[in-house]
Write an enzyme that holds these catalytic residues in place. Structure first.
Site, PDB file in Angstrom:
ATOM      1  N   GLU A   1      14.542 -21.153   2.806  1.00  0.00           N
ATOM      2  CA  GLU A   1      13.797 -21.138   4.067  1.00  0.00           C
ATOM      3  C   GLU A   1      12.740 -20.039   4.115  1.00  0.00           C
ATOM      4  OE1 GLU A   1      17.825 -22.969   4.940  1.00  0.00           O
ATOM      5  OE2 GLU A   1      17.109 -21.168   3.904  1.00  0.00           O
TER       6      GLU A   1
ATOM      7  N   GLY B   1      10.187  -2.653  -5.332  1.00  0.00           N
ATOM      8  CA  GLY B   1      10.721  -3.042  -4.032  1.00  0.00           C
ATOM      9  C   GLY B   1      10.542  -4.515  -3.755  1.00  0.00           C
TER      10      GLY B   1
ATOM     11  N   HIS C   1       0.558   6.399   1.264  1.00  0.00           N
ATOM     12  CA  HIS C   1       1.364   6.279   0.048  1.00  0.00           C
ATOM     13  C   HIS C   1       0.473   6.457  -1.182  1.00  0.00           C
ATOM     14  CE1 HIS C   1       3.447   4.127   3.258  1.00  0.00           C
ATOM     15  NE2 HIS C   1       4.577   4.303   2.594  1.00  0.00           N
TER      16      HIS C   1
END
EC number: 2.2.1.1
Length: 667
Positions: free
Chosen positions: A411, A157, A27
């Site tokens: 959680e 992202g 990337h």
């Protein structure tokens, strides 16, 4: 940007491009766009010691956007870590030090395994939590033995992932002022322009979560970046998000600012054109000008080594003034336990009956009395999970010394924060929730297993015995699912002594996480000593109630609450002259590590009639029951009714076990 800064940034970019080109995989866009912010952070602010990557008071750095690993590897190489040009040339290749995404414990200087987006931010939050707790616990007067920063670089992202919101909410609530996240804001995602899927006001979102938000308009402007990080470091009451506007694939004439540069090599011709755009005149790939090496040696390596030496001198004086605290902190940093760490662990006598979640609560409190760096919490279920450490205080924004952490209904953030706390070092950590909700933090458990972190999970309400709450809260497939995970030890104890044994094994772990799977309902204490329970649990399975004859007619194999049921059924079968042996198998993964000789002692090869009993999916039990055996399990979802009713309806009763054994024998 002066000449050496410009040349250094260009070097970072070209090294990243070359590594990806040689691998023909990777990337390039993120490293090309984010190189100036990484350069600024590392050369002007980060305190690290390349010769001693594990220096405890170093600044922590988490590349949450783990796909940009070539950027991190370039920084590590230039800074003098044990990462050579040859290692960069081995990017993404078998056996190299430079895997596709950063891996903790694999590459010197990598503080966390990242790649699954969002988790890096949450692990950075955990590191910042650990820093604040240890600082409050051990710093005295002018001795700031723990006072580092935690930095992270993330992308769009990361901020789209739900865990980033969970973790950012927690960090803002806790006022973690030494946490600074640089946001590589380039308006591109893998699928195309960001506005296809993401249009929220990030600034307002983070400000609403009690973060300071700063903005850098030009991601190539070193002065602007420096000023923003300096301002962020001054805010001790809020974590800071610095949004840095960048161009993905900066410098690429034909692909900069497009999704095409996100996850594919530039290609030979485009790489050449890009280097020309950087005014890069060196023909050789993987070239580093000597003046760049010299610059990094002074700005990062020598600066960090000096900081480490100053810290070592300070810690030596600290040891003289506060010897007990220093000894305790050194023990914690090494990950070792005090000599008498298990002296307060309770022992359970035959005749007593206690839910394993309750005995777990007693055991962890016994451990907490002797292990001062034993801390943990729950995802808003402390009362049900029995995870509260008594008389230990709460970790809050006004008092970081407390040992009880209130993660809230988060959680996944809890799981990742625990990873960050464990990565930081100096703490033994645990976290609790209902077993069915282990699915909410599963990706964090997976990273803990991958990194080999000794995190302990307290999973209670482990079966259909939950009862009235119904199938949404009754785990079925979770046991099989977590048993399938490499390097995770799962232990489902049958009584208080097995629970104590499970905890002892968990806190002694140095290279894997442990999931304790515990009941809501009471369990009778098995007729054996605590030492026998420990020896048995340590091996994963053992004969808990022997047959009368040397070779039994059948084997009953069970875990957790079903061991008591198997022992009851054994007594009933004996009345009909059917002689069976009962095996408690709290941990399949531990049993699998035993010798073939031991396995055959517990599960004799010549005894083919075997019944496994467990209130969960039957998946995986066939390995132990064989072709002539059977499994009494649950391969459908639960129901809403009183627990005892459901247990009976699903066949977990003495009469049904007796009948199943008879059917096996009569086959």
């Amino acid at each position: 940007m002066d000449t050496i800064e410009k040349k250094s940034v260009a070097t970072i970019r070209t090294l990243s491009i070359d590594a990806i080109e040689k691998a023909n995989s990777g990337h390039p866009g993120m490293p090309m766009g984010a190189a100036p912010m990484a350069y600024t952070l590392w050369t002007k602010f980060m305190n690290v010691s390349p010769a001693n990557p594990g220096w405890f008071n170093r600044d922590r750095f988490v590349l949450s956007a783990g796909h940009g690993s070539a950027l991190l590897y370039s920084m590590l190489h230039l800074s003098g870590f044990d990462l050579s040009i040859e290692d960069l040339k081995g990017f993404r290749q078998w056996g190299s030090k430079t895997p596709g995404h950063p891996e903790f414990g694999h590459t010197a200087g990598v503080d966390a395994t990242t790649g699954p987006l969002g988790q890096g931010i949450a692990m950075a939050v955990g590191m910042a939590i650990a820093e604040r707790h240890l600082a409050e616990t051990y710093n005295r007067d002018s001795f700031n033995v723990v006072d580092h920063y935690t930095y992270s670089i993330c992308g769009d992202g990361d901020l789209m992932e739900g865990i980033s919101s969970e973790a950012a909410s927690l960090a803002g609530h806790l006022q973690l002022g030494r946490l600074i996240v640089l946001y590589d804001s380039n308006d591109i995602s893998l699928d195309g322009d960001l506005d296809r899927s993401f249009s929220e006001n990030v600034k307002q979102r983070f400000e609403a979560m009690n973060w300071e938000v700063l903005y850098v308009e030009d991601g190539n402007n070193i002065e602007e970046l420096t000023a923003a990080i300096e301002k962020a470091r001054q805010n001790e009451k809020k974590p800071t998000l610095i949004e840095v506007k960048t161009t993905i694939g900066f410098g690429s004439p034909n692909r900069a600012g497009t999704s095409g540069v996100h996850g594919a090599p530039l290609g030979k011709e485009e790489s050449k054109l890009t280097k020309e755009a950087y005014a890069w005149t060196y023909e050789e790939d993987f070239y580093v000008p000597s003046e760049v090496y010299e610059h990094f040696a002074v700005a990062v390596k020598e600066s960090g080594e000096k900081k480490e030496q100053e810290w070592n001198a300070q810690f030596a004086k600290y040891k003289e003034v506060y010897p007990e605290l220093a000894e305790q902190l050194e023990l914690a940093i090494k990950g070792e336990l005090p000599k008498d760490w298990d002296q307060e662990v309770p022992v359970y006598e035959k005749g007593s009956s206690l839910a394993s979640r309750a005995s777990s609560g007693e055991v962890l409190n016994g451990l907490a009395k002797k292990i001062p760096f034993f801390v943990g919490g729950s995802a808003d279920l402390a009362g049900s999970n029995k995870t509260t450490i008594k008389n230990a205080g709460d970790f809050t924004a006004v008092d970081y010394s407390g040992k009880n952490f209130w993660f809230g209904v988060r959680e996944f953030a809890m799981g990742a924060a625990l990873n960050g706390m464990a990565l930081h070092g100096g703490l033994r950590v645990f976290g609790g929730t209902f077993f069915v909700f282990s699915d909410y933090l599963r990706p964090a458990i997976r990273l803990a297993a991958l990194m080999g972190l000794p995190v302990t999970y307290v999973f209670t309400h482990d079966s259909i015995a939950v009862g009235e709450d119904g199938p949404t809260h009754e785990p079925v497939e979770q046991l099989a699912s977590l048993r399938a995970m490499p390097n995770l030890s799962l232990i489902r104890p049958a009584d208080g002594n097995e629970t104590a044994a499970a905890w002892k094994l968990a806190v002694q772990s140095t290279d894997h996480p442990t999931a304790l799977v515990l009941t809501r309902q009471n369990l009778p204490t098995i007729d054996q000593t605590s030492e026998e329970a420990l020896a048995g649990v340590e091996k994963g399975a053992y004969v808990v109630s022997k047959s009368k004859n040397e070779t039994p007619d059948a084997l009953l194999i069970a875990s957790g609450s079903e061991v008591g049921l198997a022992i009851e059924a054994q007594a009933e079968l004996a009345k009909e002259n059917i002689d069976v042996s009962v095996v408690s198998m709290p941990s399949m993964d531990r049993f699998e590590k035993q010798s073939d000789e031991y396995k055959n002692e517990v599960l004799p090869a010549d005894v083919k009639k075997r019944l496994a009993i467990e209130m969960g999916s039957s998946f995986g039990w066939g390995k132990y029951t064989g072709l002539e055996g059977d499994v009494l399990g649950i391969d459908r979802f639960g129901a809403s009714a009183p627990g005892e009713t459901i247990i009976n309806e699903y066949g977990f009763s003495v009469p049904n076990v007796v009948n199943r054994v008879k059917a096996l024998i009569n086959k």
